[in-house]
Every structure is written in structure tokens, then in C-alpha cells.
Design a protein around this motif. Structure first.
Motif, mmCIF file in Angstrom:
data_model
loop_
_atom_site.group_PDB
_atom_site.id
_atom_site.type_symbol
_atom_site.label_atom_id
_atom_site.label_comp_id
_atom_site.label_asym_id
_atom_site.label_seq_id
_atom_site.Cartn_x
_atom_site.Cartn_y
_atom_site.Cartn_z
ATOM 1 N N LEU A 61 73.896 18.026 33.315
ATOM 2 C CA LEU A 61 74.277 17.955 34.712
ATOM 3 C C LEU A 61 75.424 18.914 34.998
ATOM 4 N N ASP A 62 75.493 19.389 36.242
ATOM 5 C CA ASP A 62 76.556 20.318 36.614
ATOM 6 C C ASP A 62 77.937 19.695 36.465
ATOM 7 N N THR A 63 78.001 18.384 36.552
ATOM 8 C CA THR A 63 79.291 17.699 36.468
ATOM 9 C C THR A 63 79.697 17.370 35.035
ATOM 10 N N ASP A 64 78.825 17.670 34.080
ATOM 11 C CA ASP A 64 79.118 17.345 32.685
ATOM 12 C C ASP A 64 80.082 18.384 32.120
ATOM 13 N N PRO A 65 81.263 17.959 31.648
ATOM 14 C CA PRO A 65 82.237 18.930 31.124
ATOM 15 C C PRO A 65 81.775 19.610 29.845
ATOM 16 N N ASP A 66 80.762 19.073 29.169
ATOM 17 C CA ASP A 66 80.267 19.675 27.933
ATOM 18 C C ASP A 66 79.276 20.808 28.193
ATOM 19 N N ARG A 67 79.021 21.130 29.468
ATOM 20 C CA ARG A 67 78.077 22.199 29.788
ATOM 21 C C ARG A 67 78.551 23.562 29.282
ATOM 22 N N PHE A 68 79.855 23.808 29.340
ATOM 23 C CA PHE A 68 80.370 25.152 29.088
ATOM 24 C C PHE A 68 80.373 25.480 27.604
ATOM 25 N N LEU A 69 79.886 26.674 27.289
ATOM 26 C CA LEU A 69 79.905 27.180 25.924
ATOM 27 C C LEU A 69 81.183 27.994 25.751
ATOM 28 N N ASP A 70 82.280 27.268 25.599
ATOM 29 C CA ASP A 70 83.587 27.903 25.608
ATOM 30 C C ASP A 70 84.179 28.107 24.222
ATOM 31 N N GLU A 71 83.370 27.878 23.181
ATOM 32 C CA GLU A 71 83.866 28.054 21.817
ATOM 33 C C GLU A 71 83.273 29.288 21.141
ATOM 34 N N GLY A 72 82.565 30.094 21.908
ATOM 35 C CA GLY A 72 81.980 31.296 21.329
ATOM 36 C C GLY A 72 80.797 31.012 20.434
ATOM 37 N N GLU A 73 80.139 29.867 20.634
ATOM 38 C CA GLU A 73 79.003 29.484 19.809
ATOM 39 C C GLU A 73 77.797 29.170 20.686
ATOM 40 N N MET A 74 76.633 29.608 20.217
ATOM 41 C CA MET A 74 75.374 29.277 20.886
ATOM 42 C C MET A 74 74.574 28.397 19.938
ATOM 43 N N PRO A 75 74.504 27.081 20.195
ATOM 44 C CA PRO A 75 73.809 26.171 19.277
ATOM 45 C C PRO A 75 72.303 26.156 19.522
ATOM 46 N N THR A 76 71.571 25.794 18.490
ATOM 47 C CA THR A 76 70.119 25.694 18.613
ATOM 48 C C THR A 76 69.704 24.573 19.566
ATOM 49 N N SER A 77 70.611 23.652 19.832
ATOM 50 C CA SER A 77 70.288 22.586 20.782
ATOM 51 C C SER A 77 70.254 23.088 22.211
ATOM 52 N N THR A 78 70.702 24.337 22.440
ATOM 53 C CA THR A 78 70.850 24.859 23.805
ATOM 54 C C THR A 78 70.012 26.099 24.053
ATOM 55 N N TYR A 79 69.604 26.833 22.991
ATOM 56 C CA TYR A 79 69.073 28.180 23.190
ATOM 57 C C TYR A 79 67.741 28.210 23.929
ATOM 58 N N HIS A 80 67.104 27.083 24.153
ATOM 59 C CA HIS A 80 65.871 27.071 24.955
ATOM 60 C C HIS A 80 66.144 26.889 26.450
ATOM 61 N N CYS A 81 67.391 26.600 26.831
ATOM 62 C CA CYS A 81 67.695 26.387 28.260
ATOM 63 C C CYS A 81 69.160 26.713 28.501
ATOM 64 N N VAL A 82 69.425 27.954 28.920
ATOM 65 C CA VAL A 82 70.788 28.425 29.137
ATOM 66 C C VAL A 82 70.923 28.922 30.570
ATOM 67 N N ASP A 83 71.952 28.447 31.269
ATOM 68 C CA ASP A 83 72.288 28.952 32.601
ATOM 69 C C ASP A 83 73.359 30.033 32.450
ATOM 70 N N VAL A 84 73.169 31.172 33.120
ATOM 71 C CA VAL A 84 74.164 32.251 33.064
ATOM 72 C C VAL A 84 74.479 32.704 34.479
ATOM 73 N N GLU A 85 75.670 33.247 34.628
ATOM 74 C CA GLU A 85 76.038 33.869 35.902
ATOM 75 C C GLU A 85 77.139 34.885 35.660
ATOM 76 N N VAL A 86 77.210 35.898 36.548
ATOM 77 C CA VAL A 86 78.215 36.942 36.439
ATOM 78 C C VAL A 86 78.381 37.573 37.819
ATOM 79 N N LEU A 87 79.582 38.004 38.125
ATOM 80 C CA LEU A 87 79.860 38.695 39.378
ATOM 81 C C LEU A 87 79.832 40.201 39.156
ATOM 82 N N ILE A 88 79.180 40.908 40.084
ATOM 83 C CA ILE A 88 79.085 42.365 40.013
ATOM 84 C C ILE A 88 79.715 42.945 41.274
#
Length: 671
Positions: free
Chosen positions: A293-320
Motif C-alpha cells: 500500500l502507498d501508506t506502508d512505510p516499508d515500500r521504500f527501497l532505501d537500503e540500496g538493495e533489491m530483494p527477490t521478494s520485490t523484483y516482479h513488481c517495482v514502482d519507479v518515478e523520476v523528475l525530468i
């Protein structure tokens, strides 16, 4: 004007050919004469001109069917080519069917009534040829190209660099044939006036003020290819164009045809000039767990790690940051897995599954209103489905596996995005760089998932009988690195046979290092069995060797299913035997006591003074000496000696089902 003719004596035998173009028009002379022997053509018509070469000779020719000038005078089949020009502003308003006659040197005239004649209609209205492929969103006419690198992929939607050369290509045609997809160009010289309108400054967009400009371009044959020079300042420049200095009677209908249309290039067009390439806004990149959920604080991958539990569904965004133009499809997310990112060496499992090419996902775009564009993607699968390597297992991840993601974007002027990351042989595989791991797009690829063990298993009832419906209760412990639900299946095995699926059960979410009891009710037992046990499997196991989480055989949790009532009958029989033994013992004691009394009485009367201790008999009361062992049948004794691995209760259970010592021995020997 083309005439196909035939003379068996050859074309040199033809004296003349006469064509009347518009016999239906009264009071207008439209006859043209051609004399093949001296290759001359003439007309008395005031509105028809026969084209000539620069030296004044006629352009009229006799040609063969391939279009080449005919030299052989005896060629019987030939074509007469008469290039003519009709005046503008003629009052011809109807369809005309020409007539002709041909005369050779020896015979009278031959007329054309029995020959095919192409009808024609006069028109002096011209217009710009305006066509496009609406399905594929392509220009057909007119067409605009950026001639200088970096090249704009589509000037209609993009932009060009300051000072770029732009090709403006198209044609003018007679209006009469357009609806029938017949495009005939006027042959005369035409003049196209192109006007660039003045623009004002806009400091918020970085636009500069610039005065307008008018240029004139001439061309012949109706088709033009004009090179325009884009201004050297940044802005959005509007252009209009029109034909000027047309012959008397000619009309350019482009404005009336384009009225109300928004087709690019239909009488006007816009060229955006942008000299600033797009760039990634610092610390704007983020990747999140898309299945949370968007409100879940565990959503952010802030440790520089991409776990196998997540690699099938990743949300990304960037400003250009982009002042010019970025369109849908211009911004792509790309990624690749490396075993040595510094040297751009591809990870072997990735290479086996996808080869050496990176994966790509087109990002969605939305403007922020602050001179920047938000590019984003929802639930991106970083390991798309493939048959070679469907899933990653823990054994695949050895060493420091890196996932590198980068932004590949080109704006409307063809400029590549800055600071988006880009793997190269010189610098290695680099993603978006930031001082924080949250905003960096390079990740350590780690194996992370919920993993389970079965701590305990119990049956209710504990000793099932035929007709009982058993509930299997399982205590599940999460020993993995992620909270999750256990998806279990229960299989039964009888007499070391083939496992049979009994059912499945899914637990609620179990936290790390926490356990939970789950239960599943099975169908009732219909027949008696021996040596039965259960297997519990993890249905989500993706390893090459998925062993059961629980094996009742190795845990020593085998059991027998007895016929209903057998156990009660055995207990009742044993109880009766014990009672009978007790009664016999009591009767024996009573007999001994009475016998003593008789002996004492006899001695009292016979010899009152003698007491012989050796002649005294004492009864052994229960508890005064070790209790005699319970009765065990010879068959049980033999079975316990042959089968020390079973208890007396297990052997009795087999006997109750009809087994004997010999049949049990045969069964063991067959295993």
C-alpha cells in the motif's frame, strides 16, 4: 497528350494525325495537327500552346511502347507524344471526350469513333496536397525533416536545435482530381511565400523575442523541397505560407481547403526551437515495492538493495527538467543485472534468460507545472516471464550481484537526457547517482522471501479409527527474511506407498521468527491401515530440490488406523482376565486361611506344648511378594522377539487387524 496508333506499312506511311480535344465546347477551336514525316505539330487554337525545345523545335515525338524515340520507319505500332499547355481561366465546365483522325499517304482518313478515348475535365484551381496516415500518425504530404544532428524524430510534436536546417517538402496539385486520388501537378513556375510570425519573450520558459520574416521560394512542376533555417533563439515559431504571382485565372484553394482543419502543414506550421537537453532532477529518483500500500512505510527501497521478494513488481518515478518537449514513448526505463558492474560484465543467470541486451519499459509522463515532467511506471516486472530461467533461487545469487537501472530519454530536438545513467565500456554500468541510497538507481540484488519450517504436527483424534475424520494441526515457523503467508499441502503415505494429496491450507501472514498453528480437516478413514504418516510441503517452493517441510516417517510419527471397537474389546477382555485372576487369588487365600485354622485347632487338642515352626504354612498375600507378570501369549512373545522395532501395543494392533507373525515377517521382507 498520348495517342496510340497503328499502320501496317510503318509510321513513315502516316501523312498526319489530328486530335480535337474538346469537340463538345462550342466556339472554341481545340484541334492539334501532327505530321510524323517531318516531326512537326501546330494548332490554330488561341488557348493551346505546343511546347518546344530551347532551339524552337517541337517536343512532339513518335515513341515505341517503352517510351523511347522510334527510329525504325517500318515499325507498325507506335505512340505519338504531344506536349501541350492549356491557358488558365478557360470557360470549360463540362467533361470532354476528344476525337481524332489519322491519314496515311495512300488511303483516306480513318476516324476515331470505334477507338477508346480518355475523357477529361478542365480545371485551373490548384491546392496543396494534404494527406496523412491517421492510423499510424504519419505525414504523407507535406513532410518536415530535421536535417542537422541531433535529429528531431517528429517536428510536429518535438523541437529542433537553434539554427538547425529544416526540410519542408510537398506539392501543389489540381483540385479536380484530389477526391479521386489523382494528383496532377501544374507544370508552370510557381512562387511560394513563407512568413515567420514575430514572437514575444517568455522568461518563465526561457523564450526570447524575435521579429518576423518573409521569404519567397520558386519551383517548377508543382513539387517543392524548401530548406528553412530555424532561428538561433529559443521559442515556438509559427509559420504561414501561400502561392503568389499566379497566372491570370488560376486560383490557390489551399486556404479554403484548410479552413477549420488542424492538420500540421495545412497552410501553416509551428517549429519549436529548444537548445537545452533534458536532465534528471537531483534526488528525484525512487523505487518502491509495488505490491504494498502507498501508506506502508516499508515500500521504500532505501537500503540500496533489491530483494527477490520485490523484483516482479517495482514502482519507479523520476523528475525530468525539460523546457522543450517530451512525448509518450520518449522516456524509457532500462535495466540489467551484472556480476561485475565496474567492468559491465553481465550476470550469468540474466544472460541465460535474456541474453546481453538490457530490458526496457516505457514510462508514463505527466507535467508538474514547474518546468519539469514526472516520469513513472507502476508494478514493473524486472524479471519478465521466460522459459529458460523463470525464477531466481538462493543458490543463483553468488558474489555481489548488481541491478543497475537507468533512464533513456530523448527530447523533441533529439537531445539525450543528462544524469540519467548509462552503462558504458569506459565507466562501467552506472545508474542515477545520488548521495543517498534512496535516490540511487543501482542496487545490490539479494534473495529475500518468507521461508517456513514445520515445528509440530498433531492429529485430532490422536489415535484415529475407521470412520473418524481427522484434523491435522500444523505449527508453522517463519525462518525467512520476510513476513509472509505459508501455502502448504498435506499428503499421506501408507505402507511406504505413493504419497496422496489430502488438501491444502494457507496461513495468515506470519512475521519473521514467529510461528502460527494452522489446521486442515481431512476426509474420514474408510479402511484400516498400518504404517501411515503425513508429508507437509511448501507450495511456493521454487528451488530445484524442494523437500517436504515435515516428514512423519523420519520424525517417527507413523500410526495405525484400527477398526472401530477393536481397542474397546481388547481393553474389556483384559479387564475381565484381571478380575478373574483376582477372584482366583482371593479364593486361594481363603482356602489357605481355613486350612491353617484347621491345623491350629488339631495341634491345640493333640499337643498344646509343642510348636513346630517348620510345620507352619503361611499364605502369600498380594503385595507381600513380587506380583506375577501379566499373561502374554506365546505368539506375542515370538513377535516381540522377531520385531524389536515395534512395541507390544503396535504388534497387538496388527494382530487386531488380522495379521500374524508369519504375514508380518513376509511384509517386512518385501520392503
Amino acid at each position: 497528350l498520348i495517342i496510340e496508333a497503328e499502320d501496317q506499312n510503318g509510321w513513315k506511311d502516316v501523312e498526319y494525325v489530328m486530335v480535337e480535344l474538346a469537340p463538345q465546347e462550342d466556339n472554341f477551336d481545340s484541334k492539334i495537327w501532327f505530321f510524323p514525316r517531318n516531326n512537326t505539330a501546330w494548332t490554330d487554337s488561341p488557348f493551346i500552346t505546343i511546347l518546344t525545345n530551347p532551339d524552337g523545335s517541337s517536343k512532339a515525338k513518335i515513341r515505341n511502347e517503352d517510351g523511347n524515340v522510334l527510329l525504325d520507319p517500318f515499325e507498325s505500332e507506335f505512340f505519338i507524344d504531344l506536349p501541350i499547355v492549356l491557358d488558365w481561366g478557360l470557360p470549360f465546365g463540362q467533361q470532354n471526350t476528344p476525337v481524332f483522325e489519322i491519314k496515311d499517304l495512300d488511303n483516306s482518313e480513318v476516324y476515331s469513333e470505334s477507338s477508346f478515348r480518355q475523357s477529361w475535365r478542365y480545371s485551373d484551381d490548384i491546392q496543396l496536397d494534404i494527406r496523412g496516415d491517421l492510423v499510424n500518425d504519419l505525414m504523407i504530404s507535406p513532410i518536415f525533416y530535421d536535417l542537422d544532428a541531433p535529429y528531431s524524430r517528429d517536428i510536429r510534436k518535438g523541437s529542433v536545435y537553434p539554427g538547425d536546417s529544416v526540410s519542408f517538402k510537398g506539392q501543389f496539385v489540381f483540385s479536380e482530381g484530389v477526391l479521386s486520388n489523382v494528383f496532377i501537378n501544374p507544370e508552370i513556375e510557381l512562387f511560394l511565400e513563407i512568413t515567420r510570425l514575430p514572437v514575444e519573450a517568455d522568461f518563465n520558459k526561457g523564450y526570447s523575442k524575435l521579429d518576423g520574416e518573409v521569404t519567397t521560394h520558386n519551383f517548377t512542376g508543382g513539387q517543392f523541397n524548401i530548406t528553412l533555417n530555424a532561428p538561433g533563439s529559443v521559442n515556438e515559431f509559427d509559420y504561414t505560407f501561400r502561392l503568389i504571382n499566379l497566372p491570370t485565372g488560376a486560383q490557390d484553394l489551399t486556404d479554403s481547403k484548410c479552413g477549420g482543419l488542424t492538420f500540421y502543414g495545412c497552410g501553416s506550421f509551428t517549429i519549436k526551437v529548444d537548445g537545452t537537453p533534458p536532465k534528471i532532477v537531483q534526488n528525484s529518483w525512487s523505487a518502491e515495492r509495488g505490491d504494498m500500500l502507498d501508506t506502508d512505510p516499508d515500500r521504500f527501497l532505501d537500503e540500496g538493495e533489491m530483494p527477490t521478494s520485490t523484483y516482479h513488481c517495482v514502482d519507479v518515478e523520476v523528475l525530468i527538467e525539460e523546457r522543450g518537449s517530451l512525448a509518450e514513448g520518449d522516456v524509457k526505463l532500462k535495466w540489467k543485472f551484472y556480476k561485475d558492474a565496474a567492468n559491465s560484465l553481465t550476470w550469468d543467470p540474466y544472460k541465460d534468460a535474456f541474453g546481453l541486451n538490457e530490458q526496457t519499459h516505457i514510462l508514463n509522463l505527466t507535467t508538474t507545472g514547474q518546468g519539469s515532467i514526472l516520469a513513472y511506471g507502476d508494478c514493473i516486472d524486472l524479471w519478465p516471464e521466460n522459459v529458460v530461467k523463470p525464477e531466481i533461487t538462493s543458490s543463483d545469487i553468488t558474489g555481489n550481484v548488481k541491478l543497475v537501472m537507468w533512464i533513456d530519454a530523448v527530447d523533441g530536438s533529439g537531445s539525450q537526457v543528462l544524469f540519467g545513467g548509462q552503462p558504458s565500456q569506459e565507466s562501467g554500468a552506472l545508474g542515477i547517482i545520488s548521495t543517498t541510497k534512496l535516490h540511487s538507481s543501482s542496487y545490490d540484488f539479494i534473495f529475500e522471501k518468507a521461508q517456513f519450517e514445520v515445528r509440530n504436527l498433531r492429529l485430532v483424534p490422536e489415535s484415529p479409527e475407521v470412520g473418524d475424520s481427522v484434523t491435522v494441526e500444523i505449527e508453522v515457523l517463519n525462518v525467512g527474511s520476510l513476513a509472509g503467508s505459508a501455502n502448504l499441502s498435506v499428503r499421506s503415505v501408507t505402507n511406504n506407498g505413493i504419497p496422496v494429496l489430502e488438501g491444502t491450507v494457507v496461513s495468515e501472514e506470519i512475521s519473521i521468527d514467529q510461528s502460527m498453528w494452522v489446521s486442515i480437516k481431512l476426509e474420514e478413514f474408510r479402511v484400516a491401515t498400518t504404517g501411515m504418516y503425513y508429508l507437509v510441503d511448501d507450495n511456493d517452493c521454487t528451488d530445484d530440490d524442494c523437500t517436504p517441510l515435515y516428514n512423519g516417517n523420519t520424525r517417527g510419527d507413523t500410526f495405525n488406523v484400527k477398526v472401530a471397537g477393536d481397542s474397546d474389546s481388547g481393553v474389556s477382555t483384559l479387564l475381565i482376565v484381571v478380575i478373574l485372576i483376582g477372584v482366583i487369588a482371593i479364593l486361594g487365600i481363603v482356602v489357605v486361611v481355613i486350612s491353617r485354622r484347621d491345623n491350629i485347632s488339631s495341634d491345640y487338642f493333640d499337643d498344646d506344648d509343642e510348636y513346630e515352626d517348620d510345620d507352619k504354612a503361611y499364605a502369600e498375600l498380594p503385595g507381600q511378594s513380587p506380583a506375577s507378570a501379566a499373561y502374554i501369549s506365546p505368539e506375542m512373545v515370538e513377535a516381540m522377539q522377531r520385531f524389536p522395532q515395534w512395541s507390544q501395543e503396535d504388534i497387538q494392533g496388527y494382530f487386531d487387524q488380522g495379521w500374524d507373525v508369519n504375514s508380518l515377517q513376509e511384509w517386512i521382507d518385501s520392503q
